[in-house]
Scaffold this motif. Structure first.
Motif, PDB file in Angstrom:
ATOM      1  N   CYS A 134      56.275  37.233  48.628  1.00  0.00           N
ATOM      2  CA  CYS A 134      56.427  36.763  50.066  1.00  0.00           C
ATOM      3  C   CYS A 134      57.632  37.349  50.783  1.00  0.00           C
ATOM      4  O   CYS A 134      57.390  37.834  52.108  1.00  0.00           O
ATOM      5  N   SER A 180      57.230  39.245  54.169  1.00  0.00           N
ATOM      6  CA  SER A 180      58.105  38.363  55.248  1.00  0.00           C
ATOM      7  C   SER A 180      58.597  39.088  56.544  1.00  0.00           C
ATOM      8  O   SER A 180      58.290  38.782  57.512  1.00  0.00           O
ATOM      9  N   ALA A 237      53.228  34.909  62.311  1.00  0.00           N
ATOM     10  CA  ALA A 237      53.597  33.758  61.573  1.00  0.00           C
ATOM     11  C   ALA A 237      52.752  32.786  61.709  1.00  0.00           C
ATOM     12  O   ALA A 237      52.087  32.115  60.680  1.00  0.00           O
ATOM     13  N   LEU A 257      56.824  32.660  53.798  1.00  0.00           N
ATOM     14  CA  LEU A 257      56.333  33.818  54.486  1.00  0.00           C
ATOM     15  C   LEU A 257      57.271  34.056  55.704  1.00  0.00           C
ATOM     16  O   LEU A 257      57.334  35.303  56.065  1.00  0.00           O
ATOM     17  N   VAL A 258      57.930  33.106  56.507  1.00  0.00           N
ATOM     18  CA  VAL A 258      58.647  33.558  57.515  1.00  0.00           C
ATOM     19  C   VAL A 258      60.204  33.288  57.397  1.00  0.00           C
ATOM     20  O   VAL A 258      60.600  33.893  57.653  1.00  0.00           O
ATOM     21  N   SER A 316      65.142  39.362  52.144  1.00  0.00           N
ATOM     22  CA  SER A 316      64.265  38.172  52.179  1.00  0.00           C
ATOM     23  C   SER A 316      63.874  38.056  50.703  1.00  0.00           C
ATOM     24  O   SER A 316      63.695  36.965  50.493  1.00  0.00           O
ATOM     25  N   ALA A 369      64.421  34.217  49.256  1.00  0.00           N
ATOM     26  CA  ALA A 369      63.173  33.453  48.711  1.00  0.00           C
ATOM     27  C   ALA A 369      63.420  33.424  47.078  1.00  0.00           C
ATOM     28  O   ALA A 369      63.148  32.148  46.669  1.00  0.00           O
TER      29      ALA A 369
END
Lengths: 276, 293
Positions: A28, A32, A41, A204-205, A225, A229
């Motif tokens: 992800c 992302s 998105a 994902l965002v 990211s 995550a």
């Protein structure tokens, strides 16, 4: 403290789940930045919902959930591509039509399958329930995502920033977009087990959204990211274990808290800079 | 959609290798990287257009009608004409972004649709996502992608070319800034630096003077001048007629077809301007300040 951290690691289900969660966060985090900055998105959310009928069908007929979900994702992407541009429709219209339809189909199918009592783990994830086979599949997909994004990084970069230049040098932005969508779909499928269909968009965002508050350089955003995550998966995991929370919700909530903290930090920093 | 898919599938026949002999009709994707390079053919025009016809799919009226032009190596040419004259479309065709309806476009003796290494464009800025998190250096490096192709990382020589391009455009100190945070003039310098890094022989600049400060304009024309001295050719589209007399010797007046082609002073006659901009439909009094000025 050490004991607090070590204790759940003694359980193989916890270890499996944790490993799966970390693999998912790598995949992800890798994507992302592109999802946020290419404005995908809504498409990511749509994909997450659109794979539901594929999952249900795979359970009904007893084949791999991954294949079922991927099949549904590919069909949705192609359908969205076909509708976009018809009579001037923008892609969000096409996405809206397809994703709600597919999700509704998934719910109807779920209702029809009486043996299929508990699909709530698909909707909301159940990371502690992943089997050894699932872990292997999740790790494989995460590895593929890392390799593909690394191999085609410069093509992804140029098609995102200046599609016209990409065409001029012989690249097709459409093909790169479909390739990226395929990776997003595969990542969505493996993420569903951790946080579920409804919350997968957060993974994902939100990581890149938070990272973009701190950096304006894509490689840095990607690394951050992955970090955000992974941290959220880890923290959410322990919270879920000790506080008996739903794992998916705990992970996403941690991610949102990370974003809020970074947002506040960035605001304060900007305020201080202005004063100087 | 199905057609699009078939096109993509057809292109897979020659996916990652060269594109030698690629005809105009075949899809033009995947022609990417050093293996696709076409070295200039000696003693050919830098740009050769013959009877170029074009209209956008699903429309009736021709955007370009029988356009024939020849530009020699080392020439600096201004492309002028009113809005909607087809200036941008012509540049897109030369760059291979649109498909010709009929006619020929050759760059240094090669079909324009397959000749990507010899030609580069500084586009109008609207086609670019300026908010995307890329740095100045990364954008200039994109000028080298055409030589790199799939899977290859930039070499020391590529990095050196990027450094040279940034220094030439005086943006080396901005290298690690995000492009969206720059001023309009600085952004235009970045695009020109990317074109320099591309190391093309034919440069197309589409309305490069819009929203650009005087210093950048001067730097731009100075750069163009020295490129032409090296034997490269430059085609600049503009609707700023005042700039022509200062910086160009040759102008093309385009309004769907070539209305005039030659020395700037001969091209910019009151008759040509009136014809291209449709002034004859106005009262005579309105024309006077324009034509006298």
């Amino acid at each position: 403290m050490v004991e607090w951290i070590m204790e759940p690691l003694g359980y193989s289900f916890f270890l499996r789940g944790l490993f799966a969660g970390l693999a998912v966060s790598v995949a992800c985090g890798m994507l992302s930045g592109f999802i946020v900055w290419r404005g995908m998105a809504f498409l990511g959310d749509a994909l997450a919902h659109a794979i539901l009928p594929g999952i249900v069908v795979s359970v009904m007929f007893g084949f791999s959930m991954f294949l079922g979900a991927m099949g549904a994702a590919v069909v949705s992407v192609v359908a969205i591509g076909a509708i976009t541009g018809q009579r001037g429709f923008k892609d969000d219209t096409a996405i809206g039509v397809i994703f709600t339809g597919a999700f509704a189909l998934g719910i109807v199918l779920m209702n029809r399958v009486s043996t299929f009592k508990d699909l709530s783990h698909i909707l909301f994830g159940s990371i502690l329930g992943v089997g050894t086979g699932d872990v292997t599949a999740i790790a494989a997909v995460a590895l593929i995502v890392v390799i593909m994004v690394s191999l085609f990084y410069k093509e992804l970069l140029v098609t995102s920033f200046d599609p016209t230049h990409a065409i001029a040098i012989g690249l097709s932005p459409t093909v790169i977009q479909y390739g990226l969508l395929f990776l997003v779909a595969a990542t969505t499928v493996i993420s569903v087990q951790t946080v579920g269909v409804v919350l997968v968009l957060a993974l994902l965002v939100t990581p890149a959204a938070a990272a973009s508050l701190l950096s304006k350089n894509l490689p840095v955003i990607i690394v951050m990211s992955i970090g955000f995550a992974a941290f959220s998966v880890l923290a959410g995991f322990y919270a879920s274990y000790y506080l008996d929370l739903a794992s998916g919700a705990a992970i996403v909530l941690t991610l949102t808290l990370v974003f809020s903290a970074v947002f506040a930090m960035a605001k304060v920093k900007a305020g201080l800079l202005r004063k100087q | 959609m199905l057609q699009k898919l078939l096109k993509v599938l057809a292109a897979w026949k020659e996916p990652f290798n060269g594109c030698k002999g690629l005809s105009v009709k075949k899809p033009r994707i995947f022609c990417y990287g050093a293996s696709c390079d076409h070295p200039p053919v000696a003693d050919t025009p830098a740009l050769y257009l013959k009877d170029v016809m074009f209209r956008y799919a699903g429309t009736e009226s021709m955007v370009l009608n029988n356009v024939s032009v020849s530009i020699q190596p080392g020439e600096k040419v201004a492309l002028v004409g009113p809005n909607g004259a087809g200036k941008s479309t012509l540049m897109k065709l030369i760059l291979g972004l649109e498909k010709l309806e009929s006619g020929t476009i050759n760059i240094y003796g090669h079909n324009a649709a397959s000749c990507r290494h010899r030609v580069a464009m500084v586009p109008q800025k609207s086609s670019i996502d300026w908010s995307f998190p890329v740095t100045v250096r990364q954008v200039v490096l994109m000028g080298r992608y055409v030589h790199l192709g799939w899977f290859r990382r930039p070499s020391v020589a590529d990095i050196a070319a990027v450094d040279r391009a940034m220094e030439a455009m005086e943006i080396a100190d901005l290298a690690s800034r995000q492009v969206g945070a720059l001023s309009g003039g600085q952004q235009q310098r970045v695009m020109l630096a990317r074109t320099l890094a591309h190391d093309a022989d034919l440069l197309l600049l589409d309305e490069p003077l819009n929203h650009v400060d005087i210093a950048t304009q001067e730097l731009m024309f100075h750069t163009i001048e020295s490129l032409c001295k090296e034997g490269k050719s430059v085609l600049v589209s503009t609707h700023d007629l005042g700039i022509l007399t200062v910086h160009f010797s040759r102008a093309l007046f385009l309004d769907k077809s070539i209305i005039a082609d030659g020395p700037v002073k001969k091209v910019l006659t009151p008759e040509n301007i009136a014809r291209a901009y449709g002034f004859e439909f106005h009262k005579e009094g309105e024309l006077k300040p324009w034509l006298n000025g």
